[in-house]
Design an enzyme around this catalytic site. Structure first.
Site, PDB file in Angstrom:
ATOM      1  N   GLN A   1       6.785   6.581 -11.147  1.00 22.90           N
ATOM      2  CA  GLN A   1       6.059   7.131 -10.004  1.00 22.90           C
ATOM      3  C   GLN A   1       7.040   7.403  -8.855  1.00 22.90           C
ATOM      4  O   GLN A   1       7.689   6.477  -8.373  1.00 22.90           O
ATOM      5  CB  GLN A   1       5.019   6.114  -9.547  1.00 22.90           C
ATOM      6  N   GLY A   2       7.142   8.653  -8.445  1.00 20.91           N
ATOM      7  CA  GLY A   2       8.093   9.019  -7.393  1.00 20.91           C
ATOM      8  C   GLY A   2       7.373   9.410  -6.113  1.00 20.91           C
ATOM      9  O   GLY A   2       7.255  10.600  -5.801  1.00 20.91           O
TER      10      GLY A   2
ATOM     11  N   GLU B   1      -7.381   0.147 -11.114  1.00 21.41           N
ATOM     12  CA  GLU B   1      -6.039  -0.369 -10.943  1.00 21.41           C
ATOM     13  C   GLU B   1      -5.990  -1.475  -9.886  1.00 21.41           C
ATOM     14  O   GLU B   1      -5.288  -2.460 -10.019  1.00 21.41           O
ATOM     15  CB  GLU B   1      -5.104   0.758 -10.489  1.00 21.41           C
TER      16      GLU B   1
ATOM     17  N   ASN C   1       0.422  -5.500   2.706  1.00 22.52           N
ATOM     18  CA  ASN C   1      -0.769  -6.273   3.084  1.00 22.52           C
ATOM     19  C   ASN C   1      -1.288  -5.934   4.475  1.00 22.52           C
ATOM     20  O   ASN C   1      -2.488  -6.015   4.732  1.00 22.52           O
ATOM     21  CB  ASN C   1      -0.472  -7.767   2.958  1.00 22.52           C
TER      22      ASN C   1
HETATM   23  C1  LIG Z   1       8.815  -4.122  -6.286  1.00 22.87           C
HETATM   24  C2  LIG Z   1       8.501  -2.760  -5.731  1.00 22.87           C
HETATM   25  C3  LIG Z   1       8.257  -1.717  -6.614  1.00 22.87           C
HETATM   26  C4  LIG Z   1       7.979  -0.438  -6.123  1.00 22.87           C
HETATM   27  N1  LIG Z   1       7.818   0.598  -7.011  1.00 22.87           N
HETATM   28  C5  LIG Z   1       7.597   1.850  -6.532  1.00 22.87           C
HETATM   29  C6  LIG Z   1       7.503   2.958  -7.434  1.00 22.87           C
HETATM   30  O1  LIG Z   1       7.603   2.805  -8.665  1.00 22.87           O
HETATM   31  N2  LIG Z   1       7.317   4.192  -6.915  1.00 22.87           N
HETATM   32  C7  LIG Z   1       7.198   4.409  -5.572  1.00 22.87           C
HETATM   33  O2  LIG Z   1       6.976   5.537  -5.173  1.00 22.87           O
HETATM   34  N3  LIG Z   1       7.310   3.389  -4.691  1.00 22.87           N
HETATM   35  C8  LIG Z   1       7.509   2.117  -5.139  1.00 22.87           C
HETATM   36  N4  LIG Z   1       7.650   1.065  -4.257  1.00 22.87           N
HETATM   37  C9  LIG Z   1       7.659   1.337  -2.835  1.00 22.87           C
HETATM   38  C10 LIG Z   1       6.438   0.848  -2.112  1.00 22.87           C
HETATM   39  O3  LIG Z   1       5.354   1.661  -2.368  1.00 22.87           O
HETATM   40  C11 LIG Z   1       6.809   0.765  -0.616  1.00 22.87           C
HETATM   41  O4  LIG Z   1       7.768  -0.249  -0.483  1.00 22.87           O
HETATM   42  C12 LIG Z   1       5.615   0.476   0.248  1.00 22.87           C
HETATM   43  O5  LIG Z   1       4.761   1.588   0.294  1.00 22.87           O
HETATM   44  C13 LIG Z   1       6.054   0.144   1.682  1.00 22.87           C
HETATM   45  O6  LIG Z   1       6.844   1.151   2.186  1.00 22.87           O
HETATM   46  P1  LIG Z   1       8.279   0.843   2.819  1.00 22.87           P
HETATM   47  O7  LIG Z   1       9.064   0.026   1.836  1.00 22.87           O
HETATM   48  O8  LIG Z   1       8.859   2.122   3.278  1.00 22.87           O
HETATM   49  O9  LIG Z   1       7.997  -0.111   4.031  1.00 22.87           O
HETATM   50  P2  LIG Z   1       7.387   0.314   5.438  1.00 22.87           P
HETATM   51  O10 LIG Z   1       6.297   1.312   5.249  1.00 22.87           O
HETATM   52  O11 LIG Z   1       8.513   0.688   6.334  1.00 22.87           O
HETATM   53  O12 LIG Z   1       6.741  -1.013   5.868  1.00 22.87           O
HETATM   54  C14 LIG Z   1       7.576  -2.149   6.175  1.00 22.87           C
HETATM   55  C15 LIG Z   1       6.710  -3.170   6.848  1.00 22.87           C
HETATM   56  O13 LIG Z   1       6.239  -2.618   8.095  1.00 22.87           O
HETATM   57  C16 LIG Z   1       4.920  -3.064   8.348  1.00 22.87           C
HETATM   58  N5  LIG Z   1       3.982  -1.926   8.454  1.00 22.87           N
HETATM   59  C17 LIG Z   1       4.142  -0.687   7.931  1.00 22.87           C
HETATM   60  N6  LIG Z   1       3.075   0.090   8.226  1.00 22.87           N
HETATM   61  C18 LIG Z   1       2.214  -0.679   8.922  1.00 22.87           C
HETATM   62  C19 LIG Z   1       0.920  -0.457   9.506  1.00 22.87           C
HETATM   63  N7  LIG Z   1       0.306   0.740   9.403  1.00 22.87           N
HETATM   64  N8  LIG Z   1       0.347  -1.493  10.144  1.00 22.87           N
HETATM   65  C20 LIG Z   1       0.946  -2.697  10.246  1.00 22.87           C
HETATM   66  N9  LIG Z   1       2.181  -2.960   9.719  1.00 22.87           N
HETATM   67  C21 LIG Z   1       2.795  -1.975   9.077  1.00 22.87           C
HETATM   68  C22 LIG Z   1       4.554  -3.998   7.228  1.00 22.87           C
HETATM   69  O14 LIG Z   1       4.936  -5.310   7.538  1.00 22.87           O
HETATM   70  C23 LIG Z   1       5.421  -3.515   6.100  1.00 22.87           C
HETATM   71  O15 LIG Z   1       5.637  -4.516   5.106  1.00 22.87           O
HETATM   72  C24 LIG Z   1       7.918  -0.209  -4.731  1.00 22.87           C
HETATM   73  C25 LIG Z   1       8.153  -1.278  -3.844  1.00 22.87           C
HETATM   74  C26 LIG Z   1       8.444  -2.524  -4.326  1.00 22.87           C
HETATM   75  C27 LIG Z   1       8.717  -3.630  -3.351  1.00 22.87           C
END
Ligand SMILES: Cc1cc2nc3c(=O)[nH]c(=O)nc-3n(C[C@H](O)[C@H](O)[C@H](O)COP(=O)(O)OP(=O)(O)OC[C@H]3O[C@@H](n4cnc5c(N)ncnc54)[C@H](O)[C@@H]3O)c2cc1C
Length: 392
Positions: free
Chosen positions: A133-134, A251, A376
């Site tokens: 998934q990208g 899911e 979360n």
């Molecule tokens: C083990 C793992 C597997 C993954 N696999 C995939 C995959 O296969 N394909 C893919 O596309 N992605 C994947 N992801 C990415 C995942 O979907 C993102 O990490 C997730 O959506 C969070 O985005 P970010 O890492 O950019 O963090 P950010 O969006 O920058 O968030 C970082 C932190 O900021 C805070 N925050 C962000 N937004 C809000 C809000 N609206 N309100 C309050 N607090 C907020 C939260 O504390 C959050 O944890 C994976 C991630 C992990 C950890």
């Protein structure tokens, strides 16, 4: 296909018959090395192991429980899917991340052309292709609609440039379904397209990222002038947000499974005994609290699944599952590392009395559970707005 084991219509079997049949199959055919154990409590299959496991299920008729039978799946009712899940966990089956089955298949059922379905669904089932998934990008995770990977049309092709990140298993897979920007509109959710891309195409490069647990299955994927046929867009061009959104459903329920917390609790209970802390009231108090919380959670999870099995929709309230169980899991693995004294700091397997286990790896693997599949904080936001009706 083993007809004696897998009649075509599983829904015609009673729940108990189905349960016993799958249990017997798992006992006889599911290899020992793919089962979770005390040293690899959340064992996950990747690459060739994943492919071999999916092929085995496919050959014996146990593949794709949620897919309709017309597309080669098992066509199970929700209740039987739940039983399937329970038996898989009971047999300590590995955790499977296979977005081809869980994400792309259902997307193609709903939005794919007949050509796309014919081209991809059988290959997913046979594991000729492994999909990832990208979606996420360096500055587009929770705020996914800010994604910037661009696809510009040139004749019958798109030319794709940009970067994805945290792409699970990209280095061991063959294809990616990606969200890319194809247009600029007032709302950033518009102008996104859902595109199928071969990871072996010229201009695609994949770089694994080593995580704190010592695994490198998360990857960066770079697109440098990658040519992708326009016919590989799923759904309408510029309407990929709608396509991607429709993926949620059951899911979310499986994500809420207490299986990982159950294994962590099993280790917790054994550790307390093996370290000789059974008479330490401070420790047993905390263990009892965790056990009660897990027990409560199992009841909640069962209630929600029971409602869905009886025909209820999976509502936004299901967000509470993922929030609660991921945080409970973290509390249990922290408890384990905390009471394990010097063993808690060891990277790798440890022998604690009669218990052969690994404390570091599950601890590190529990950390991202509050981030992936919608962090979360965002899930709490959904609960606040749509369930509790709190003001924005
Ligand atoms: C083990 C793992 C597997 C993954 N696999 C995939 C995959 O296969 N394909 C893919 O596309 N992605 C994947 N992801 C990415 C995942 O979907 C993102 O990490 C997730 O959506 C969070 O985005 P970010 O890492 O950019 O963090 P950010 O969006 O920058 O968030 C970082 C932190 O900021 C805070 N925050 C962000 N937004 C809000 C809000 N609206 N309100 C309050 N607090 C907020 C939260 O504390 C959050 O944890 C994976 C991630 C992990 C950890």
């Amino acid at each position: 296909m083993h007809e004696h084991l897998t009649p075509y219509d599983f829904n015609a079997l009673s729940d108990d018959e189905f349960r016993l049949r799958f249990r017997a199959w798992l006992k006889e055919y599911y290899p020992e090395q793919w089962r979770q154990n005390d040293r690899r409590p959340y064992l996950r299959l990747v690459g060739e192991d994943l492919r071999a496991c999916m092929l085995l299920l496919n050959e014996h008729g146990w593949r794709a429980p949620a897919w309709p039978r017309e597309y080669g799946g098992m066509g199970l009712s929700f209740r039987k899917q739940w039983i399937y899940q329970q038996e898989w966990e009971r047999a300590a089956g590995a955790r499977i991340v296979e977005p081809g089955e869980t994400h792309l298949g259902p997307t193609l059922f709903q939005y794919g052309t007949e050509e796309q379905k014919a081209a991809h669904l059988p290959r997913i089932l046979r594991c000729d292709d492994l999909w990832v998934q990208g979606y996420s990008e360096p500055n587009a995770g929770s705020d996914l609609a800010s994604l910037r990977t661009r696809a510009i049309r040139e004749g019958d092709d798109f030319i794709v440039n940009g970067q994805k990140i945290w792409t699970t298993q990209a280095s061991t897979s063959t294809h990616i379904f990606a969200l890319v920007r194809t247009g600029q509109y007032e709302k950033k959710q518009q102008g996104i397209t859902f595109l199928l891309i071969d990871l072996r195409a010229p201009g695609v490069s994949v770089r694994p990222i080593m995580n704190l647990a010592g695994d490198d299955e998360l990857c960066e994927v770079f697109f440098d002038d990658v040519r992708v046929p326009v016919s590989d867009a799923v759904g309408a061009v510029d309407d990929g947000w709608q396509v991607a959104k429709s993926l949620l459903g059951h899911e979310r329920l499986w994500l809420g499974s207490p299986a990982m917390a159950n294994s962590a609790m099993h280790i917790a209970t054994r550790l307390v005994k093996e370290i000789g802390l059974e008479t330490d009231v401070g420790v047993t108090d905390r263990l009892a609290q965790l056990q009660c919380d897990l027990h409560d959670y199992r009841l909640l999870y069962t209630d929600i699944c029971e409602d869905v099995a009886n025909g209820a929709e999976v509502g936004p309230g299901a967000s509470v599952l993922k929030v609660y169980i991921s945080e409970l899991l973290q509390r249990i693995v922290q408890f384990n590392a905390g009471i394990a004294a010097e063993y808690g700091a060891v990277i790798g397997d440890v022998q604690v009395g009669d218990l052969s286990t690994n404390l570091h790896w599950p601890f590190m693997w529990a950390l991202p559970t509050t981030i992936y599949a919608g962090c979360n904080e965002v899930q709490r936001d959904i609960l606040a707005k749509t369930v509790l009706k709190l003001p924005a």
